[in-house]
Design a protein around this motif. Structure first.
Motif, short mmCIF file in Angstrom:
data_model
loop_
_atom_site.label_atom_id
_atom_site.label_comp_id
_atom_site.label_asym_id
_atom_site.label_seq_id
_atom_site.Cartn_x
_atom_site.Cartn_y
_atom_site.Cartn_z
N GLU A 107 0.84 -1.20 0.00
CA GLU A 107 0.00 0.00 0.00
C GLU A 107 0.88 1.25 0.00
OE1 GLU A 107 -3.29 1.21 0.37
OE2 GLU A 107 -3.94 -0.70 -0.44
N HIS A 111 1.00 4.15 -3.00
CA HIS A 111 0.81 5.59 -2.80
C HIS A 111 2.04 6.38 -3.24
CE1 HIS A 111 -3.02 4.96 -0.99
NE2 HIS A 111 -2.53 4.26 0.00
N GLU A 133 -1.87 9.38 2.51
CA GLU A 133 -2.23 7.96 2.49
C GLU A 133 -1.00 7.08 2.74
OE1 GLU A 133 -5.25 6.29 1.56
OE2 GLU A 133 -6.35 8.15 1.78
N ASP A 137 -0.63 4.46 5.92
CA ASP A 137 -0.33 3.03 5.76
C ASP A 137 1.02 2.68 6.38
OD1 ASP A 137 -2.70 2.28 4.47
OD2 ASP A 137 -1.95 2.92 2.53
#
Ligand code: ZN
Length: 149
Positions: A107, A111, A133, A137
């Motif tokens: 993740e 991003h 983001e 994460d």
């Protein structure tokens, strides 16, 4: 006929024996970290902690300044090894946390890749969203690590 029956019962005994031996406990799966394991993990954790700090101390400012060239350079330079480091650490965690950790590591990288693309497009609002983001994460990933007492 009776020979066949005794053969069948012999097979039944064999099958039962195999099933029982298979269901007996095999290698014990660790559910907590030993102090030695925590010390081992520290080797992986240090560069990742440095990268996490750099995201806040350096990358955030570059995005705020809309310095897209240096934003891209930072992602490919100082953060260039991060994917391998995070996945390496993820696979060293407790078995129950490994999948979640590697999903979060991916993740973070998804991003950062989108942040890289946003920097290339000089898209400030998208860059900020992807940065936030990535950070969220990243922190979720770090929360899976054993806390040093
Ligand atoms: Zn995400």
């Amino acid at each position: 006929m009776s020979r066949l029956r005794s053969l069948l019962s012999l097979i039944l005994v064999l099958v039962t024996t195999i099933l029982v031996s298979c269901s007996s406990p095999q290698v014990e799966i660790p559910t907590t970290y030993s102090p030695e394991k925590i010390a081992q993990l520290q080797v992986y954790v240090n560069p990742i902690a440095v990268a996490r700090e750099g995201m806040e101390e350096r990358l955030q400012g570059l995005i705020a300044d809309q310095n897209w060239v240096d934003t891209q350079t930072y992602i490919h330079g100082p953060l260039g090894q991060l994917r391998r480091e995070m996945l390496g650490l993820a696979s060293s965690l407790l078995p129950k946390d490994q999948d979640k950790a590697s999903t979060l590591a991916k993740e973070v990288f998804g991003h950062l890749e989108r942040l890289d693309a946003a920097a290339k497009d000089r898209n400030s609002s998208q860059a900020k969203v992807q940065y936030q983001e990535a950070l969220a994460d990243f922190d979720a990933f770090l929360s899976l690590l054993p806390q040093a007492s």
